[in-house]
Design a protein around this motif. Sequence first.
Motif, short mmCIF file in Angstrom:
data_model
loop_
_atom_site.label_atom_id
_atom_site.label_comp_id
_atom_site.label_asym_id
_atom_site.label_seq_id
_atom_site.Cartn_x
_atom_site.Cartn_y
_atom_site.Cartn_z
N LYS A 21 -18.32 40.27 2.24
CA LYS A 21 -18.34 38.96 2.89
C LYS A 21 -19.72 38.83 3.54
O LYS A 21 -20.36 39.83 3.89
N TYR A 22 -20.18 37.60 3.72
CA TYR A 22 -21.54 37.34 4.18
C TYR A 22 -21.57 36.30 5.29
O TYR A 22 -20.67 35.48 5.41
N TRP A 29 -24.16 41.36 5.68
CA TRP A 29 -22.93 41.53 4.90
C TRP A 29 -21.97 42.45 5.64
O TRP A 29 -22.37 43.19 6.52
N LEU A 79 -12.53 37.36 9.34
CA LEU A 79 -13.10 37.45 8.00
C LEU A 79 -12.91 36.15 7.22
O LEU A 79 -13.70 35.84 6.32
N ASP A 80 -11.88 35.38 7.56
CA ASP A 80 -11.59 34.13 6.85
C ASP A 80 -12.72 33.12 6.97
O ASP A 80 -12.88 32.27 6.11
N LEU A 108 -15.93 33.84 6.93
CA LEU A 108 -17.17 34.33 6.32
C LEU A 108 -17.28 33.85 4.87
O LEU A 108 -16.30 33.48 4.24
N ASP A 143 -17.88 34.14 0.82
CA ASP A 143 -17.74 35.09 -0.28
C ASP A 143 -19.07 35.13 -1.03
O ASP A 143 -20.03 34.42 -0.68
N TYR A 194 -22.32 32.61 -0.63
CA TYR A 194 -23.57 33.17 -0.12
C TYR A 194 -24.71 32.95 -1.13
O TYR A 194 -25.82 32.59 -0.74
#
Length: 130
Positions: free
Chosen positions: A9-10, A16, A113-114, A116, A118, A122
């Motif tokens: 995730k970014y 990352w 995380l939701d 961020l 993908d 990115y």
Amino acid sequence: MSETPSDLKYIDTHQWVRVHADGTATVGITDFAQEQLGDVVYIGVPEVGETVTGGEEAGVAESVKSASDVFSPVTGEVLEVNESLEDEPEKVNEDPYGDGWMFKVKLADKSELDGLMDADAYAEHVAAAE
């Protein structure tokens, strides 16, 4: 063309995060970020035991041409830092998603995380910046 692994995730500041099954996460800077920095000569990381906050400064990456803040993509307690970067900061250039990782945290809230990006999102972000 910068490498963008699909298992990460970014965040828009070019860091990352790799989430592990045990609730920990590894953080580093992206291939795009290390390309923009050039030859990295110093990496500053948070202290073990410190709490980092998602979206806030957690370290620094310095190169021969500039210095850049490193932001944590997630909130949590720092469990480990990549001590080898003290003597070999060039690992960030050579292997930003492997040996060039910066620190590991115990995630405070997995739902963070939701928000961020993908890998596809990115890659679009990077393409728009170039």
